[in-house]
Design a protein around this motif. Structure first.
Motif, PDB file in Angstrom:
ATOM      1  N   VAL A 110       0.827  -1.209   0.000  1.00 49.36           N
ATOM      2  CA  VAL A 110       0.000   0.000   0.000  1.00 49.36           C
ATOM      3  C   VAL A 110       0.863   1.261   0.000  1.00 49.36           C
ATOM      4  O   VAL A 110       1.733   1.416   0.862  1.00 49.36           O
ATOM      5  CB  VAL A 110      -0.929   0.000   1.237  1.00 49.36           C
ATOM      6  N   PRO A 111       0.630   2.158  -0.964  1.00 45.45           N
ATOM      7  CA  PRO A 111       1.398   3.405  -1.016  1.00 45.45           C
ATOM      8  C   PRO A 111       1.341   4.172   0.313  1.00 45.45           C
ATOM      9  O   PRO A 111       0.300   4.211   0.976  1.00 45.45           O
ATOM     10  CB  PRO A 111       0.714   4.197  -2.133  1.00 45.45           C
ATOM     11  N   HIS A 112       2.473   4.734   0.698  1.00 49.58           N
ATOM     12  CA  HIS A 112       2.653   5.589   1.885  1.00 49.58           C
ATOM     13  C   HIS A 112       2.537   4.839   3.218  1.00 49.58           C
ATOM     14  O   HIS A 112       2.650   5.463   4.266  1.00 49.58           O
ATOM     15  CB  HIS A 112       1.699   6.783   1.862  1.00 49.58           C
ATOM     16  N   ASP A 113       2.326   3.540   3.200  1.00 55.72           N
ATOM     17  CA  ASP A 113       2.201   2.771   4.440  1.00 55.72           C
ATOM     18  C   ASP A 113       3.580   2.584   5.070  1.00 55.72           C
ATOM     19  O   ASP A 113       4.540   2.232   4.386  1.00 55.72           O
ATOM     20  CB  ASP A 113       1.577   1.407   4.135  1.00 55.72           C
ATOM     21  N   THR A 114       3.682   2.827   6.360  1.00 52.75           N
ATOM     22  CA  THR A 114       4.968   2.677   7.049  1.00 52.75           C
ATOM     23  C   THR A 114       5.087   1.346   7.791  1.00 52.75           C
ATOM     24  O   THR A 114       6.044   1.131   8.528  1.00 52.75           O
ATOM     25  CB  THR A 114       5.202   3.844   8.026  1.00 52.75           C
ATOM     26  N   THR A 115       4.139   0.439   7.558  1.00 52.19           N
ATOM     27  CA  THR A 115       4.228  -0.896   8.142  1.00 52.19           C
ATOM     28  C   THR A 115       5.398  -1.640   7.505  1.00 52.19           C
ATOM     29  O   THR A 115       5.568  -1.618   6.288  1.00 52.19           O
ATOM     30  CB  THR A 115       2.930  -1.686   7.897  1.00 52.19           C
ATOM     31  N   SER A 116       6.195  -2.317   8.320  1.00 52.69           N
ATOM     32  CA  SER A 116       7.341  -3.069   7.818  1.00 52.69           C
ATOM     33  C   SER A 116       6.883  -4.315   7.065  1.00 52.69           C
ATOM     34  O   SER A 116       6.012  -5.052   7.528  1.00 52.69           O
ATOM     35  CB  SER A 116       8.238  -3.470   8.993  1.00 52.69           C
ATOM     36  N   ILE A 117       7.474  -4.536   5.900  1.00 51.97           N
ATOM     37  CA  ILE A 117       7.206  -5.720   5.086  1.00 51.97           C
ATOM     38  C   ILE A 117       8.496  -6.523   5.059  1.00 51.97           C
ATOM     39  O   ILE A 117       9.490  -6.109   4.476  1.00 51.97           O
ATOM     40  CB  ILE A 117       6.774  -5.322   3.659  1.00 51.97           C
ATOM     41  N   SER A 118       8.481  -7.689   5.697  1.00 53.38           N
ATOM     42  CA  SER A 118       9.692  -8.485   5.885  1.00 53.38           C
ATOM     43  C   SER A 118       9.799  -9.621   4.876  1.00 53.38           C
ATOM     44  O   SER A 118       8.794 -10.194   4.456  1.00 53.38           O
ATOM     45  CB  SER A 118       9.707  -9.065   7.297  1.00 53.38           C
ATOM     46  N   SER A 119      11.050  -9.961   4.561  1.00 52.34           N
ATOM     47  CA  SER A 119      11.294 -11.123   3.706  1.00 52.34           C
ATOM     48  C   SER A 119      11.003 -12.425   4.447  1.00 52.34           C
ATOM     49  O   SER A 119      10.784 -13.452   3.816  1.00 52.34           O
ATOM     50  CB  SER A 119      12.745 -11.127   3.223  1.00 52.34           C
ATOM     51  N   ASP A 120      11.032 -12.397   5.762  1.00 52.06           N
ATOM     52  CA  ASP A 120      10.815 -13.559   6.639  1.00 52.06           C
ATOM     53  C   ASP A 120      11.939 -14.583   6.583  1.00 52.06           C
ATOM     54  O   ASP A 120      12.067 -15.397   7.486  1.00 52.06           O
ATOM     55  CB  ASP A 120       9.484 -14.274   6.349  1.00 52.06           C
TER      56      ASP A 120
END
Length: 159
Positions: A110-120
């Motif tokens: 999602v554009p502008h979202d500051t939630t971390s998206i991890s490779s896991d």
């Protein structure tokens, strides 16, 4: 020679020619190739391989062609995470291990979202493309990836 055998022979020769053309076009500068269940697709990519270029990524980009993307390359294999701060377009993040195998796809960030998206998991590179394209093109875990700037030893699909 029967017409049926002749047709098969011509088809086989054409298929071999097409394969040799793909092989000779492999790993062109600025191109990344992905091979999966639905065949081979390629994207024109910008490479982000420095701390500064990876930090900027696709921030502030307001439009990107469906044939384009950005390839983030890390010097070591490790878990990584992203966010979408200052990113204006939804993106699919394709996490690739050291062997050039897709381990995870995070769809439609999602554009502008500051939630971390991890490779896991530990990865070597990440390909970002327009949101929704990975599913549309059949890119998922197990898809093979190759690019001239990625390591070439011990990989699943070398240049």
């Amino acid at each position: 020679m029967g017409k049926r055998i002749e047709t098969r022979l011509i088809a086989a020769v054409l298929a071999l020619f097409a394969l040799t053309q793909v092989a000779s076009a492999a790993c062109q500068p600025g191109k990344i190739e992905l091979a999966g269940e639905r065949g081979v697709v390629s994207f024109d990519v910008s490479v982000a391989d420095s701390f500064a270029s990876r930090g900027r990524g696709l921030m502030f980009v307001k439009d990107m062609a469906d044939s384009a993307g950005m390839l983030f390359i890390y010097g070591v294999t490790r878990p990584v995470s992203f966010w979408m701060k200052n990113t204006y377009i939804p993106l699919d993040m394709i996490f690739i291990d050291r062997r050039g195998v897709v381990k995870k796809v995070h769809a439609n960030a999602v554009p502008h979202d500051t939630t971390s998206i991890s490779s896991d998991v530990p990865i070597r590179s990440v390909l970002e493309i327009n949101g929704g394209l990975a599913e549309k093109l059949g890119i998922g875990p197990g898809t093979l990836v190759r690019h001239a700037d990625l390591p070439q030893t011990g990989v699943a699909w070398p240049c």
